[in-house]
Design a protein around this motif. Structure first.
Motif, PDB file in Angstrom:
ATOM      1  N   UNK A  74       0.835  -1.195   0.000  1.00  0.00           N
ATOM      2  CA  UNK A  74       0.000   0.000   0.000  1.00  0.00           C
ATOM      3  C   UNK A  74       0.872   1.247   0.000  1.00  0.00           C
ATOM      4  N   UNK A  75       0.627   2.108  -0.971  1.00  0.00           N
ATOM      5  CA  UNK A  75       1.358   3.361  -1.101  1.00  0.00           C
ATOM      6  C   UNK A  75       0.452   4.509  -0.668  1.00  0.00           C
ATOM      7  N   UNK A  76       0.888   5.227   0.360  1.00  0.00           N
ATOM      8  CA  UNK A  76       0.155   6.388   0.831  1.00  0.00           C
ATOM      9  C   UNK A  76       0.777   7.657   0.283  1.00  0.00           C
ATOM     10  N   UNK A  77       0.004   8.436  -0.452  1.00  0.00           N
ATOM     11  CA  UNK A  77       0.503   9.658  -1.087  1.00  0.00           C
ATOM     12  C   UNK A  77      -0.062  10.855  -0.343  1.00  0.00           C
ATOM     13  N   UNK A  78       0.828  11.656   0.231  1.00  0.00           N
ATOM     14  CA  UNK A  78       0.416  12.852   0.966  1.00  0.00           C
ATOM     15  C   UNK A  78       0.612  14.070   0.078  1.00  0.00           C
ATOM     16  N   UNK A  79      -0.500  14.628  -0.377  1.00  0.00           N
ATOM     17  CA  UNK A  79      -0.462  15.697  -1.369  1.00  0.00           C
ATOM     18  C   UNK A  79      -0.751  15.097  -2.727  1.00  0.00           C
ATOM     19  N   UNK A  80      -1.970  15.287  -3.236  1.00  0.00           N
ATOM     20  CA  UNK A  80      -2.403  14.585  -4.438  1.00  0.00           C
ATOM     21  C   UNK A  80      -2.551  15.553  -5.603  1.00  0.00           C
ATOM     22  N   UNK A  81      -1.500  16.357  -5.803  1.00  0.00           N
ATOM     23  CA  UNK A  81      -1.443  17.235  -6.958  1.00  0.00           C
ATOM     24  C   UNK A  81      -0.823  16.513  -8.136  1.00  0.00           C
ATOM     25  N   UNK A  82      -0.212  17.258  -9.030  1.00  0.00           N
ATOM     26  CA  UNK A  82       0.346  16.654 -10.240  1.00  0.00           C
ATOM     27  C   UNK A  82       1.400  15.599  -9.920  1.00  0.00           C
ATOM     28  N   UNK A  83       2.317  15.929  -9.016  1.00  0.00           N
ATOM     29  CA  UNK A  83       3.380  14.972  -8.685  1.00  0.00           C
ATOM     30  C   UNK A  83       2.808  13.778  -7.956  1.00  0.00           C
ATOM     31  N   UNK A  84       1.984  14.023  -6.951  1.00  0.00           N
ATOM     32  CA  UNK A  84       1.400  12.928  -6.190  1.00  0.00           C
ATOM     33  C   UNK A  84       0.598  11.980  -7.054  1.00  0.00           C
ATOM     34  N   UNK A  85      -0.189  12.531  -7.990  1.00  0.00           N
ATOM     35  CA  UNK A  85      -0.986  11.676  -8.876  1.00  0.00           C
ATOM     36  C   UNK A  85      -0.100  10.855  -9.802  1.00  0.00           C
ATOM     37  N   UNK A 134      -5.241   7.852   9.228  1.00  0.00           N
ATOM     38  CA  UNK A 134      -5.659   6.631   8.531  1.00  0.00           C
ATOM     39  C   UNK A 134      -4.607   6.208   7.513  1.00  0.00           C
ATOM     40  N   UNK A 135      -4.103   7.162   6.766  1.00  0.00           N
ATOM     41  CA  UNK A 135      -3.092   6.866   5.743  1.00  0.00           C
ATOM     42  C   UNK A 135      -1.821   6.290   6.362  1.00  0.00           C
ATOM     43  N   UNK A 136      -1.367   6.902   7.435  1.00  0.00           N
ATOM     44  CA  UNK A 136      -0.123   6.445   8.064  1.00  0.00           C
ATOM     45  C   UNK A 136      -0.262   5.031   8.623  1.00  0.00           C
ATOM     46  N   UNK A 137      -1.413   4.719   9.139  1.00  0.00           N
ATOM     47  CA  UNK A 137      -1.636   3.372   9.685  1.00  0.00           C
ATOM     48  C   UNK A 137      -1.721   2.317   8.587  1.00  0.00           C
ATOM     49  N   UNK A 138      -2.259   2.690   7.427  1.00  0.00           N
ATOM     50  CA  UNK A 138      -2.514   1.719   6.357  1.00  0.00           C
ATOM     51  C   UNK A 138      -1.320   1.477   5.442  1.00  0.00           C
TER      52      UNK A 138
END
Length: 312
Positions: free
Chosen positions: A141-152, A189-193
């Motif tokens: 599982x990859x958690x992406x913090x900040x879902x702008x152009x780079x994150x997407x 939630x993201x950090x736990x998953x």
């Protein structure tokens, strides 16, 4: 008309703007040096250093345009620049693929311990293939913090490896994540998953120390954190302590909080960090956008913006 370039940018900027004005280069001047230089220039081309404060903007009596060959603008007093009638242009999105590919590269390096393996063979002259047992990205599982152009783009590449994508971005709705085949979550939630946490948020008062001891405590003990954004978003002292205590699987970064403390690109520049002692820490000197492709695209974008602003 005169243009001052103060960082390593694509050569096309100097070549094209040189058709319309005198172009000078002074690599990474200090704030005091820039304050002394800037009064005679109408155009400033830079990346993220030095910080453009009120004193510099007051000294810039002829300045009309600042072209920033990067995404972030937190190093410029934007309100005061606007008050002074100075137009500021950045290059959002044009380094997205370059930064995303570097992120995946570091993700793989830590997952397979390639940096240590390379050192063992080349420096220690040891050949022990049984020492290195890595893990695959597939199924993680990859958690992406900040879902702008780079994150997407990071998420898109992660999916190609068979990863499940979860993401955090306070400015997006649930359907925005769903369109990108991701699940929106809170930070906790993201950090736990997540098995991997990839940071792509700007440095602001709200994101300073976004990842510190409190957040690390939520993570899996083998979670790998990647910061390709800005130094200061990850609390380096807390990260060092977590790595030393094996409370985290690894930390990969392209940035550090005091990355220019030793003078940046100047001769003999150097600095130290306790993180350098950690085997599970890998770092590069802010090279996220440093590809010929991104540099070329950013250069063309900034050229167009400067010419448009000055009606050239």
């Amino acid at each position: 008309m005169k243009c001052l370039i103060i960082d390593a940018v694509h050569e096309s900027i100097s070549a094209e703007l040189g058709k319309f004005m005198q172009v000078d280069t002074k690599m990474l001047p200090t704030q005091e040096e820039l304050k002394a230089l800037i009064p005679e220039y109408e155009v400033l081309i830079m990346r993220v250093d030095p910080k453009i404060n009120k004193e510099i903007l007051d000294a810039a009596k002829n300045l009309k345009v600042i072209g920033v060959c990067s995404v972030g603008l937190n190093h410029i007093d934007m309100d005061y620049a606007k008050e002074k009638g100075i137009q500021v242009f950045n290059a959002p999105g044009l380094n997205a693929n370059a930064v995303a590919e570097l992120t995946i590269s570091k993700m793989l390096d830590l997952s397979r311990d390639t940096m240590t393996a390379n050192n063992d063979v080349k420096v220690k002259h040891e050949w022990d293939k049984y020492k290195f047992v890595g893990r695959e990205l597939r199924g993680r599982t990859l958690g992406v913090m900040g879902f702008g152009r780079i994150g997407r783009r990071v998420a898109e590449l992660g999916r190609a490896f068979g990863m499940t994508i979860v993401a955090y971005d306070p400015f997006l709705k649930a359907e925005d994540f769903e369109k990108e085949n991701a699940t929106g979550m809170t930070v906790e939630e993201l950090l736990k998953a997540s098995d991997y946490v990839s940071i792509h948020v700007p440095l602001t008062p709200e994101t300073k120390d976004l990842i510190s001891a409190k957040q690390i405590a939520f993570m899996k003990d083998d979670c790998i954190v990647l910061n390709m954004s800005r130094g200061g978003i990850v609390n380096e002292k807390d990260m060092y302590e977590a790595l030393q205590a094996n409370k985290i699987g690894g930390y990969a970064s392209d940035v550090m909080e005091n990355e220019l403390a030793g003078g940046g690109l100047t001769a003999g520049a150097g600095f130290a960090s306790p993180l350098f002692e950690c085997d599970k820490f890998i770092v590069s000197p802010h090279i996220g956008a440093q590809t010929v492709d991104a540099s070329r695209d950013i250069g063309q974008h900034i050229i167009g913006k400067v010419k448009e602003a000055l009606s050239l």
